[in-house]
Motif scaffolding. Structure first.
Motif, PDB file in Angstrom:
ATOM      1  N   LEU A 151       0.829  -1.208   0.000  1.00 62.04           N
ATOM      2  CA  LEU A 151       0.000   0.000   0.000  1.00 62.04           C
ATOM      3  C   LEU A 151       0.863   1.259   0.000  1.00 62.04           C
ATOM      4  CD1 LEU A 151      -2.843  -0.904   2.544  1.00 62.04           C
ATOM      5  CD2 LEU A 151      -3.080  -0.592   0.078  1.00 62.04           C
ATOM      6  N   GLU A 152       1.929   1.247   0.786  1.00 60.65           N
ATOM      7  CA  GLU A 152       2.812   2.409   0.835  1.00 60.65           C
ATOM      8  C   GLU A 152       3.435   2.675  -0.533  1.00 60.65           C
ATOM      9  OE1 GLU A 152       5.703   1.804   3.871  1.00 60.65           O
ATOM     10  OE2 GLU A 152       4.250   1.860   5.505  1.00 60.65           O
ATOM     11  N   ARG A 153       3.843   1.628  -1.207  1.00 57.91           N
ATOM     12  CA  ARG A 153       4.459   1.799  -2.525  1.00 57.91           C
ATOM     13  C   ARG A 153       3.437   2.291  -3.543  1.00 57.91           C
ATOM     14  NH1 ARG A 153       8.302  -3.675  -2.686  1.00 57.91           N
ATOM     15  NH2 ARG A 153       9.773  -2.966  -1.085  1.00 57.91           N
ATOM     16  N   TRP A 154       2.204   1.777  -3.435  1.00 56.88           N
ATOM     17  CA  TRP A 154       1.152   2.254  -4.341  1.00 56.88           C
ATOM     18  C   TRP A 154       0.890   3.738  -4.102  1.00 56.88           C
ATOM     19  CZ3 TRP A 154      -3.364   4.826  -4.577  1.00 56.88           C
ATOM     20  CH2 TRP A 154      -4.128   4.694  -5.734  1.00 56.88           C
ATOM     21  N   LYS A 155       0.802   4.104  -2.846  1.00 53.84           N
ATOM     22  CA  LYS A 155       0.527   5.497  -2.509  1.00 53.84           C
ATOM     23  C   LYS A 155       1.660   6.411  -2.973  1.00 53.84           C
ATOM     24  CE  LYS A 155      -1.227   6.317   1.568  1.00 53.84           C
ATOM     25  NZ  LYS A 155      -1.369   6.592   3.034  1.00 53.84           N
ATOM     26  N   ALA A 156       2.897   5.977  -2.777  1.00 56.40           N
ATOM     27  CA  ALA A 156       4.040   6.791  -3.187  1.00 56.40           C
ATOM     28  C   ALA A 156       4.042   7.022  -4.697  1.00 56.40           C
ATOM     29  CB  ALA A 156       5.338   6.120  -2.753  1.00 56.40           C
ATOM     30  N   LYS A 157       3.621   6.022  -5.449  1.00 59.31           N
ATOM     31  CA  LYS A 157       3.609   6.138  -6.905  1.00 59.31           C
ATOM     32  C   LYS A 157       2.454   6.988  -7.415  1.00 59.31           C
ATOM     33  CE  LYS A 157       3.322   3.365 -11.137  1.00 59.31           C
ATOM     34  NZ  LYS A 157       3.170   1.996 -11.712  1.00 59.31           N
ATOM     35  N   ASN A 158       1.292   6.888  -6.764  1.00 62.51           N
ATOM     36  CA  ASN A 158       0.071   7.471  -7.336  1.00 62.51           C
ATOM     37  C   ASN A 158      -0.516   8.630  -6.549  1.00 62.51           C
ATOM     38  OD1 ASN A 158      -0.363   5.481  -9.592  1.00 62.51           O
ATOM     39  ND2 ASN A 158      -0.362   4.068  -7.855  1.00 62.51           N
ATOM     40  N   GLN A 159       0.106   8.994  -5.454  1.00 57.73           N
ATOM     41  CA  GLN A 159      -0.449  10.038  -4.596  1.00 57.73           C
ATOM     42  C   GLN A 159      -0.690  11.340  -5.350  1.00 57.73           C
ATOM     43  OE1 GLN A 159       2.087  11.384  -1.277  1.00 57.73           O
ATOM     44  NE2 GLN A 159       0.352  10.988   0.063  1.00 57.73           N
ATOM     45  N   GLN A 160       0.222  11.687  -6.246  1.00 57.19           N
ATOM     46  CA  GLN A 160       0.099  12.959  -6.958  1.00 57.19           C
ATOM     47  C   GLN A 160      -0.904  12.895  -8.109  1.00 57.19           C
ATOM     48  OE1 GLN A 160       3.761  13.975  -8.925  1.00 57.19           O
ATOM     49  NE2 GLN A 160       4.206  11.850  -9.480  1.00 57.19           N
ATOM     50  N   HIS A 161      -1.349  11.691  -8.462  1.00 60.92           N
ATOM     51  CA  HIS A 161      -2.257  11.539  -9.596  1.00 60.92           C
ATOM     52  C   HIS A 161      -3.716  11.343  -9.194  1.00 60.92           C
ATOM     53  CE1 HIS A 161       1.261  11.110 -12.138  1.00 60.92           C
ATOM     54  NE2 HIS A 161       1.674  10.062 -11.441  1.00 60.92           N
ATOM     55  N   ILE A 162      -3.960  10.768  -8.027  1.00 60.56           N
ATOM     56  CA  ILE A 162      -5.291  10.237  -7.738  1.00 60.56           C
ATOM     57  C   ILE A 162      -6.372  11.318  -7.722  1.00 60.56           C
ATOM     58  CG2 ILE A 162      -4.966  10.309  -5.220  1.00 60.56           C
ATOM     59  CD1 ILE A 162      -6.569   7.629  -5.168  1.00 60.56           C
ATOM     60  N   HIS A 163      -6.064  12.500  -7.199  1.00 61.04           N
ATOM     61  CA  HIS A 163      -7.068  13.566  -7.205  1.00 61.04           C
ATOM     62  C   HIS A 163      -7.402  13.986  -8.637  1.00 61.04           C
ATOM     63  CE1 HIS A 163      -6.226  13.984  -2.876  1.00 61.04           C
ATOM     64  NE2 HIS A 163      -7.388  14.600  -2.819  1.00 61.04           N
ATOM     65  N   GLN A 164      -6.390  14.064  -9.488  1.00 65.27           N
ATOM     66  CA  GLN A 164      -6.625  14.434 -10.883  1.00 65.27           C
ATOM     67  C   GLN A 164      -7.484  13.388 -11.583  1.00 65.27           C
ATOM     68  OE1 GLN A 164      -2.704  14.849 -12.518  1.00 65.27           O
ATOM     69  NE2 GLN A 164      -2.260  16.744 -11.418  1.00 65.27           N
ATOM     70  N   TRP A 165      -7.217  12.113 -11.296  1.00 63.28           N
ATOM     71  CA  TRP A 165      -8.007  11.046 -11.917  1.00 63.28           C
ATOM     72  C   TRP A 165      -9.489  11.180 -11.578  1.00 63.28           C
ATOM     73  CZ3 TRP A 165      -4.388   6.545 -10.027  1.00 63.28           C
ATOM     74  CH2 TRP A 165      -3.227   6.543 -10.806  1.00 63.28           C
ATOM     75  N   PHE A 166      -9.784  11.342 -10.303  1.00 63.67           N
ATOM     76  CA  PHE A 166     -11.185  11.382  -9.900  1.00 63.67           C
ATOM     77  C   PHE A 166     -11.851  12.698 -10.296  1.00 63.67           C
ATOM     78  CE2 PHE A 166      -9.993   7.693  -7.444  1.00 63.67           C
ATOM     79  CZ  PHE A 166     -11.154   6.933  -7.471  1.00 63.67           C
ATOM     80  N   ASN A 167     -11.093  13.777 -10.365  1.00 58.28           N
ATOM     81  CA  ASN A 167     -11.656  15.023 -10.893  1.00 58.28           C
ATOM     82  C   ASN A 167     -12.022  14.855 -12.367  1.00 58.28           C
ATOM     83  OD1 ASN A 167     -11.471  16.454  -8.498  1.00 58.28           O
ATOM     84  ND2 ASN A 167      -9.446  17.295  -8.959  1.00 58.28           N
ATOM     85  N   ALA A 168     -11.156  14.171 -13.109  1.00 57.34           N
ATOM     86  CA  ALA A 168     -11.445  13.917 -14.524  1.00 57.34           C
ATOM     87  C   ALA A 168     -12.669  13.020 -14.669  1.00 57.34           C
ATOM     88  CB  ALA A 168     -10.232  13.280 -15.199  1.00 57.34           C
ATOM     89  N   LEU A 169     -12.766  12.016 -13.810  1.00 54.31           N
ATOM     90  CA  LEU A 169     -13.923  11.121 -13.868  1.00 54.31           C
ATOM     91  C   LEU A 169     -15.211  11.872 -13.547  1.00 54.31           C
ATOM     92  CD1 LEU A 169     -14.479   8.101 -14.406  1.00 54.31           C
ATOM     93  CD2 LEU A 169     -14.426   7.752 -11.927  1.00 54.31           C
ATOM     94  N   SER A 170     -15.146  12.793 -12.593  1.00 54.68           N
ATOM     95  CA  SER A 170     -16.336  13.587 -12.261  1.00 54.68           C
ATOM     96  C   SER A 170     -16.706  14.514 -13.416  1.00 54.68           C
ATOM     97  CB  SER A 170     -16.096  14.395 -10.982  1.00 54.68           C
ATOM     98  OG  SER A 170     -15.107  15.389 -11.172  1.00 54.68           O
ATOM     99  N   THR A 171     -15.702  14.985 -14.162  1.00 57.90           N
ATOM    100  CA  THR A 171     -15.982  15.809 -15.340  1.00 57.90           C
ATOM    101  C   THR A 171     -16.751  15.009 -16.383  1.00 57.90           C
ATOM    102  OG1 THR A 171     -14.002  17.162 -14.990  1.00 57.90           O
ATOM    103  CG2 THR A 171     -14.941  17.145 -17.212  1.00 57.90           C
ATOM    104  N   PHE A 172     -16.333  13.770 -16.604  1.00 57.80           N
ATOM    105  CA  PHE A 172     -17.066  12.917 -17.546  1.00 57.80           C
ATOM    106  C   PHE A 172     -18.485  12.646 -17.054  1.00 57.80           C
ATOM    107  CE2 PHE A 172     -12.916  11.665 -19.401  1.00 57.80           C
ATOM    108  CZ  PHE A 172     -13.243  11.853 -20.736  1.00 57.80           C
ATOM    109  N   ASP A 173     -18.649  12.524 -15.760  1.00 56.93           N
ATOM    110  CA  ASP A 173     -19.985  12.320 -15.206  1.00 56.93           C
ATOM    111  C   ASP A 173     -20.868  13.536 -15.481  1.00 56.93           C
ATOM    112  OD1 ASP A 173     -21.910  10.818 -13.620  1.00 56.93           O
ATOM    113  OD2 ASP A 173     -21.564  12.295 -12.037  1.00 56.93           O
TER     114      ASP A 173
END
Length: 204
Positions: A151-173
């Motif tokens: 989990l720590e390694r996943w978070k370290a890799k994706n922490q800077q992306h995850i908010h952008q991903w879900f903001n983009a998904l909400s835009t498509f919604d």
């Protein structure tokens, strides 16, 4: 999920815990093998248990709290992963749609793939909910620590992306909602937004 991704917690991804993750199963394997082959008496297995219990015992509360943040979330994460995959596999002609899709499909971290990976880690961590399975996995593999490091390694890799991903998904919604309204209300009138000075025009 978004709050969890930005949290700072104690790191288990250190050389010490990585060494223990390698040492513990090796010791356990050789102890069990030696007992089966009658090289040592079964009582030695109790001595082996002192190793994983000594490692995990003081950490159980903290590891339990880490697990609580994602427990039983793998199905929800899989649903999000499928939504991201739908966007990733779509070919858009609209500039806005394409730009929003590009946020989800990045070279170093594709949202669908990474959320699927997180779902798999969450599912593996949930094995501890089965008492027998949890005991066996932790005794021989230090399972809770292993999944926490993943989990720590996943978070370290994706922490800077995850908010952008879900903001983009909400835009498509949002865009899907507008598209659904437009499809069902073909007689509606929509404004045309332009840049420059303020201007309002209307036609009967």
């Amino acid at each position: 999920l978004l709050n969890w991704a930005t949290e700072t917690t104690k790191s288990y991804d250190t050389w010490f815990f990585r060494f223990l993750l390698a040492l513990n199963p090796l010791v356990g394997f050789f102890v069990v093998l030696a007992i089966v082959l009658h090289w040592i008496p079964p009582v030695y297995f109790l001595f082996f248990l002192m190793l994983p219990l000594g490692i995990l015992g003081p950490k159980l509360g903290e590891l339990g709290r880490i697990h609580e943040r994602l427990t039983k979330k793998n199905n929800l994460l899989n649903k999000y992963a499928r939504l991201f995959r739908m966007v990733e596999n779509e070919k858009f002609t609209s500039d806005l749609n394409q730009e929003t899709r590009d946020i989800i499909v990045e070279k170093d971290a594709e949202a669908g793939k990474e959320i699927e990976h997180l779902s798999a880690i969450a599912a593996a961590f949930d094995y501890r909910l089965n008492i027998l399975m949890g005991i066996l996995l932790n005794v021989f593999l230090l399972w809770d620590i292993l999944q926490t490091i993943r989990l720590e390694r996943w978070k370290a890799k994706n922490q800077q992306h995850i908010h952008q991903w879900f903001n983009a998904l909400s835009t498509f919604d949002e865009l899907s909602s507008f598209a659904g309204f437009a499809f069902g209300n073909t007689e509606s009138t929509y404004p045309t937004i332009i840049s420059g000075d303020f201007k309002v025009e209307g036609n009967n």
